[in-house]
Design an enzyme around this catalytic site. Structure first.
Site, PDB file in Angstrom:
ATOM      1  N   LYS A 248       0.833  -1.204   0.000  1.00 57.13           N
ATOM      2  CA  LYS A 248       0.000   0.000   0.000  1.00 57.13           C
ATOM      3  C   LYS A 248       0.870   1.258   0.000  1.00 57.13           C
ATOM      4  CE  LYS A 248      -1.615   1.908   3.861  1.00 57.13           C
ATOM      5  NZ  LYS A 248      -1.757   3.374   4.041  1.00 57.13           N
ATOM      6  N   ASN A 249       1.930   1.261   0.815  1.00 56.09           N
ATOM      7  CA  ASN A 249       2.761   2.451   0.957  1.00 56.09           C
ATOM      8  C   ASN A 249       3.628   2.714  -0.268  1.00 56.09           C
ATOM      9  OD1 ASN A 249       1.721   2.956   3.482  1.00 56.09           O
ATOM     10  ND2 ASN A 249       3.380   1.948   4.574  1.00 56.09           N
TER      11      ASN A 249
ATOM     12  N   CYS B 296      -5.056   8.206   9.853  1.00 55.92           N
ATOM     13  CA  CYS B 296      -5.207   7.649  11.198  1.00 55.92           C
ATOM     14  C   CYS B 296      -4.805   8.660  12.260  1.00 55.92           C
ATOM     15  CB  CYS B 296      -4.359   6.386  11.336  1.00 55.92           C
ATOM     16  SG  CYS B 296      -4.964   4.989  10.389  1.00 55.92           S
TER      17      CYS B 296
ATOM     18  N   ARG C 181       0.951  14.904  12.331  1.00 61.72           N
ATOM     19  CA  ARG C 181       1.519  14.513  11.040  1.00 61.72           C
ATOM     20  C   ARG C 181       1.489  15.747  10.132  1.00 61.72           C
ATOM     21  NH1 ARG C 181      -1.458   8.895   9.524  1.00 61.72           N
ATOM     22  NH2 ARG C 181       0.531   8.331   8.632  1.00 61.72           N
TER      23      ARG C 181
ATOM     24  N   ASP D 296       5.247   1.453  11.643  1.00 62.82           N
ATOM     25  CA  ASP D 296       4.013   0.720  11.362  1.00 62.82           C
ATOM     26  C   ASP D 296       4.011  -0.667  11.985  1.00 62.82           C
ATOM     27  OD1 ASP D 296       2.858   2.770   9.972  1.00 62.82           O
ATOM     28  OD2 ASP D 296       3.027   1.865   7.999  1.00 62.82           O
TER      29      ASP D 296
ATOM     30  N   ARG E 133      -8.183  -0.427   5.111  1.00 64.22           N
ATOM     31  CA  ARG E 133      -7.366   0.558   4.409  1.00 64.22           C
ATOM     32  C   ARG E 133      -6.011  -0.016   4.009  1.00 64.22           C
ATOM     33  NH1 ARG E 133      -6.340   5.548   7.742  1.00 64.22           N
ATOM     34  NH2 ARG E 133      -5.083   5.937   5.889  1.00 64.22           N
TER      35      ARG E 133
END
Length: 434
Positions: free
Chosen positions: A23-24, A116, A121, A306, A398
């Site tokens: 995903k990243n 999230c 951030r 993560d 997600r």
């Protein structure tokens, strides 16, 4: 997808999983497609909520973006400088679409990105770097308006912190800027190298990705290509931690172990047997799991932020104490309340989660508060005795495609319980006309 996850713990995991695309990596790649003339095809993309949001952002900007089986094709010529606000507030990665739109149209209007709730951030590193490349920034409430009246031009930029997102934004801007950009203090994550590999495949000139200094020669035009994104090291980390927590033997294929080596090293210290090959890892836990002592996350190549909640979930099943500190986000361990519901002895002190051993975790109902914390609750439930229910699973969707099925194929007793259709939502069958 929605619905609760119902898990009956205590079953060891056994089998092989081929790790899907990351995903990243996929999200910045979809943003990069805006820079390309012609049709770009991304191969074997997992069907995730954040990927659908990225497709929505592309379509909202006037591009053609669609699923074709498990691939995504993008014709990235935008017709509007506005990013759909509802989609942009859904995920933090929406900020990545700004630099390509600036390169194409000289202007972008968006909102401050969402994501999230794991701590501050800010996007100041993105914006200050873009300012050095000729971008003017204006905030109007929650709206963010960026303009590049003279176009983007190369600059010598030093990041105060090796932010992955800021590195990706500035790499995307530099790929289409006039002249050379030197990015110092850059993030070194493998997803950065994957983005650079894509840009180079399309005719870009990026050197040094994977190191702290990246040099980019801007190109007026990038071309189309087909590209397979790298494997998801966080999904691999999740399954490795699930095996450590539940016991058993799991082989993870298609993902280079070096990309998540710190996590594998810690699991080995905790009593797991870890065997690695060029693109595979086998995790075996047959005996007791031991505490890991004090562990820290950090920027790559250190333990990934993560992975912190996932590793913490495995630590709950250990016979001695552990603590894990996340140096990136101050609220990384929102899952601690859920851990406590399983009977774990946990305490959050600042950025640190302290874990003391308990005799046995017990099944419970817990709510996912964020993406990785939600997955961590699933890992904990696999080690607990009895039945557990994880709610608010939209967060998990997600970042994990077919998570329940993936674990079920390894022998976990897990299923997704979809919400019952309310009476008001049920459609009244129409009467047949005589």
């Amino acid at each position: 997808m929605g619905g609760d996850l119902i898990i009956t713990g205590g079953m060891p995991l056994n089998g092989t999983v081929h790790i899907p695309a990351a995903k990243n990596s996929v999200l910045p790649l979809l943003a990069a497609a805006l820079l390309c003339n012609g049709t770009v095809r991304f191969l074997q993309v997992p069907h995730l909520a954040d990927v659908d949001t990225s497709v929505e952002l592309l379509q909202g900007a006037g591009c053609t973006a669609r699923w074709q089986g498990s691939d995504i094709t993008v014709q990235g010529v935008p017709s509007t400088c506005r990013l759909a606000p509802e989609a942009a507030t859904r995920m933090r990665a929406s900020i990545l679409f700004c630099a390509p739109l600036l390169a194409r149209l000289g202007r972008v209007e968006t909102v401050l990105p969402g994501g999230c709730r794991i701590g501050a951030r800010p996007v100041n590193l993105h914006l200050s770097g873009l300012a050095q490349m000729g971008v003017h920034c204006r905030e109007e409430g929650a709206r963010l308006i960026l303009t590049a009246p003279a176009g983007l031009y190369g600059a010598d930029i030093t990041l105060g912190f090796p932010s992955v997102g800021a590195t990706e934004t500035l790499l995307l801007a530099a790929a289409a800027a006039q002249g050379e950009t030197v990015l110092r203090g850059a993030a070194r994550e493998p997803e950065i190298s994957d983005l650079a590999a894509f840009l180079n495949r399309c005719g870009g000139c990026v050197q040094g990705a994977g190191t702290s200094t990246i040099r980019v020669q801007g190109r007026r035009m990038l071309y189309s290509c087909s590209f397979a994104p790298m494997a998801d090291r966080i999904v691999a980390s999740t399954l490795a931690c699930a095996c450590a927590a539940a016991g058993g033997r799991v082989e993870l294929t298609g993902c280079r172990p070096e990309t998540y080596a710190p996590l594998l090293e810690i699991l080995a210290q905790m009593g797991c047997r870890v065997e690695t090959g060029p693109e595979s890892a086998v995790i075996t836990r047959l005996g007791a799991l031991h505490g890991a002592g004090r562990v820290f996350t950090g920027v790559y190549p250190a333990l990934a932020t993560d992975a912190a909640p996932l590793l913490a979930a495995a630590m709950l099943a250990a016979d001695s104490a552990s603590s894990i500190e996340d140096v990136v986000f101050e609220r990384r361990f929102g899952c601690a309340e859920g851990f406590a519901a399983f009977g774990a002895a946990v305490q959050v002190q600042g950025r640190t989660l302290d874990i003391r051993p308990v005799r046995q975790l017990q099944g419970a109902c817990a709510r996912a508060a964020d993406l990785r914390g939600g997955a961590a609750l699933v890992v904990a439930a696999l080690a607990a005795r009895g039945r557990s229910r994880i709610t608010e699973t939209g967060y998990i969707d997600r970042g994990y495609a077919g998570f329940a099925q993936m674990l079920a194929e390894l022998g976990a007793q897990i299923e997704r319980e979809m919400p019952r259709e309310s009476a008001s939502e049920k459609k009244t069958p129409s009467k047949k006309q005589n």
